[in-house]
Design an enzyme around this catalytic site. Structure first.
Site, PDB file in Angstrom:
ATOM      1  N   CYS A 198       0.715  -1.034   0.816  1.00  0.00           N
ATOM      2  CA  CYS A 198      -0.461  -0.092  -0.035  1.00  0.00           C
ATOM      3  C   CYS A 198       1.213   0.931  -0.144  1.00  0.00           C
ATOM      4  O   CYS A 198       2.603   1.204  -0.351  1.00  0.00           O
ATOM      5  CB  CYS A 198      -1.033   0.181   0.942  1.00  0.00           C
ATOM      6  SG  CYS A 198      -0.171   0.233   2.903  1.00  0.00           S
ATOM      7  N   THR A 199       0.863   2.686   0.264  1.00  0.00           N
ATOM      8  CA  THR A 199       1.171   3.594   0.657  1.00  0.00           C
ATOM      9  C   THR A 199       2.105   3.684   0.758  1.00  0.00           C
ATOM     10  O   THR A 199       3.169   4.025   0.926  1.00  0.00           O
ATOM     11  CB  THR A 199       0.006   4.234   0.765  1.00  0.00           C
ATOM     12  OG1 THR A 199      -0.477   5.040  -0.285  1.00  0.00           O
ATOM     13  CG2 THR A 199       1.298   5.759  -0.331  1.00  0.00           C
TER      14      THR A 199
END
Length: 604
Positions: free
Chosen positions: A203-204
């Protein structure tokens, strides 16, 4: 002398916080004194922070936090220098025009049923450094069973549009969810694609993988081998400035919007013309679900409402003449026209919601009126509630499908008048200004005709008679499916009295209706359960809030016991109760409104 360099700091930490109030005081004092702006979210289980300011101030903040509590010594502080916010609209939306510090129940909300217990974070997947993550991808051989590996993107669709990992011969699973809280449902529905695999998640910045990987591992045998990219895409791009296996840009939740590698390849495309485009700075949003969409400068038009690819798949379009004012869609206002594609509709190409979790949005709630009411009257009756919830929710009112005849009751005094009396009976009420009345369920002997004149009731009104009515359910379900298709999506359903009975039946059939009527919760006001086979499905798992009068609540329509019996049909782990003493209404004064806000707040 040149101005000091500006920067952005991102970090999260899962840990048991011994004194949350003390930590709150620290952040208020420290961030204010250092002139830091952004968002700080604190819970008893950790912190999630995105702040911006002078680089030297951000470095002081890091050292002060480490000194404050040893829990933060091994925190992964992601500090990047950048320009100060140039786009005021983006800066305000991303929280870089003020300092927001809040205590929350969860740092991220994984489940679309947020009242259910979150997975144990200690059971999260194994962390892989950026180098180990890259090596795993590089060395994997899809021909070898022991390397049966899949990549799982834990982000939202609008993020994956502009950047994602791409590795030849390795399957990348993109759930294409509107918001993070929809991911658990996707995992539930796609277990066969994950079971027995080595799952590499990303994810980020890492925080969403913590909760999601724990959720996958909680499924038991076959789901043990879950790994996550430590520090997220941001740390990976720092390790591999050329992008490595990551193509495009990394969407970030601050005024930078996205961060790319030295590879200038653009993988995003304009929603309208399909040209290469990956700039979200205009903040164009879907008119229905408010998800960010990519629209290039040449295709942007103030008089056009855009429809994202997910809403297009659901057949949703709106007239281009409807404008968006103050960032809110007017598609649900009275008189708004929903229709199939036509010459004055912005036709978008069919391509293969969630809002940015750090931007404010409102819940869209479909409202079902009670027996012998209509959308207009119910809107009037809930005006106070709508006002109290205006920052949290948008109400959409519709009529039930069964039109009822005009009926009036002869006054008791006239019934007792001697037949020989010369006094004329009272005339029926005038037809002028009388609005049609509707119902979700009908009596078995209803002939289906509404008529144009008033009719005298067969006998005295029985306030509880509509609790025994069950005919017309199939028609009502079909009617609601059309409403969801044309005016959805909706986050939840609010039903009052007979409307609550209808909403209860729908929630009991939530899994069966998936894809046609998707929602996350129901609010059942003065509700009761109908004796129908659809309600015989065991504990109802749909998150629910039950609002009804207590034993002394003066609700002369729905008995307290009837509403309690409805509550008993729901899983107690995902249901809440607000009992009041206000009669057959939805209360809007404290403390009742506080309970309603608390329930709805879990879905924002």
């Amino acid at each position: 002398m040149s101005e000091e360099m500006y920067g952005v700091l991102l970090y999260y930490k899962y840990a048991e916080i011994p004194n949350l109030d003390d930590l709150l005081t620290f952040y208020h004092s420290n961030c204010s004194s250092l002139s830091l702006l952004g968002r700080v979210r604190l819970s008893s289980r950790g912190v999630n922070v995105t702040v911006g300011g002078n680089l030297s101030s951000l470095e002081i903040h890091i050292e002060a936090l480490k000194a404050y509590n040893s829990l933060f010594h091994d925190t992964d502080f992601k500090l990047a220098n950048c320009h100060q916010p140039l786009n005021d609209k983006v800066a305000q939306e991303c929280g870089f025009t003020s300092l927001s510090i809040r205590i929350v129940d969860e740092l991220v909300t994984l489940s679309s049923h947020p009242l259910l217990k979150s997975p144990d974070i200690s059971n999260a997947g194994k962390h892989l450094s950026a180098l180990d993550f890259h090596s795993s991808l590089h060395n994997t051989n899809r021909e070898s069973p022991e390397n049966d590996l899949v990549l799982l993107d834990a982000r939202n669709l609008y993020e994956t549009r502009i950047g994602k990992f791409h590795v030849p011969n390795i399957e990348t699973l993109d759930p294409q969810v509107r918001q993070y809280s929809d991911l658990s449902s996707w995992i539930d529905d796609n277990g066969e694609r994950l079971k027995g695999k080595n799952i590499l998640m990303y994810c980020t910045g890492g925080i969403r993988c913590e909760m999601a990987s724990a959720y996958i591992r909680s499924k038991g045998a076959g789901f043990e081998n879950v790994f996550q990219l430590f520090g997220g895409i941001q740390r990976y791009l720092e390790q591999f400035p050329d992008g490595g296996f990551f193509k495009g840009k990394n969407f970030v939740f601050d005024h930078r919007i996205s961060v790319g590698s030295s590879d200038a390849n653009v993988i995003g495309t304009c929603l309208i013309c399909q040209c290469s485009f990956d700039d979200y700075s205009s903040r164009c949003r879907c008119a229905y679900c408010r998800m960010l969409v990519l629209v290039c400068g040449s295709c942007q038009n103030e008089s056009t409402q855009y429809v994202c690819e997910l809403c297009q798949k659901q057949g949703k379009v709106v007239r281009s003449t409807q404008l968006i004012e103050n960032g809110e869609s007017k598609s649900s206002l009275p008189g708004a026209e929903f229709q199939n594609f036509s010459s004055d509709t912005m036709c978008l190409p069919q391509v293969p919601r969630g809002d940015d979790p750090r931007t404010s949005r409102k819940l869209r709630i479909l409202c079902l009126h009670g027996f012998r009411q209509n959308a207009s009257s119910f809107k009037g009756r809930t005006a106070s509630l709508a006002k109290k919830l205006k920052k949290m929710a948008e109400f959409v009112f519709i009529n039930a499908p069964h039109e009822l005849p005009f009926i009036y009751q002869i006054p008791v005094s006239e019934l007792n008048v001697n037949c020989a009396s010369s006094l004329p009976p009272s005339p029926p009420p005038p037809l002028e200004n009388c609005k049609k009345k509707f119902a979700w369920f009908l009596a078995p002997n209803f002939d289906g005709s509404s008529g144009v004149d008033w009719k005298v009731a067969d006998g005295p009104f029985d306030a509880l008679q509509y609790q025994q009515q069950t005919d017309g359910y199939d028609i009502s379900v079909s009617h609601l499916k059309n409403v969801f298709s044309q005016q959805g999506p909706f986050d939840g359903i609010l039903g009052f009295s007979q409307g609550a009975a209808m909403a209860a039946l729908i929630s009991a059939q939530q899994e069966k209706l998936k894809g046609e009527m998707d929602f996350k919760f129901v609010v059942l006001c003065s509700g009761f359960a109908l004796r129908m086979k659809e309600m015989e499905c065991g504990p109802i798992k749909c998150p629910s809030l039950h609002i009804f009068g207590n034993e002394h609540g003066k609700d002369r329509q729905i008995a307290n016991q009837a509403s309690k019996e409805l509550v008993s049909l729901y899983d107690s782990d995902c249901s809440g109760i607000v009992e009041h003493d206000c009669g057959h209404i939805i209360p809007t004064r404290s403390p009742y409104i506080d309970g309603i806000k608390d329930f709805l707040g879990r879905f924002l």
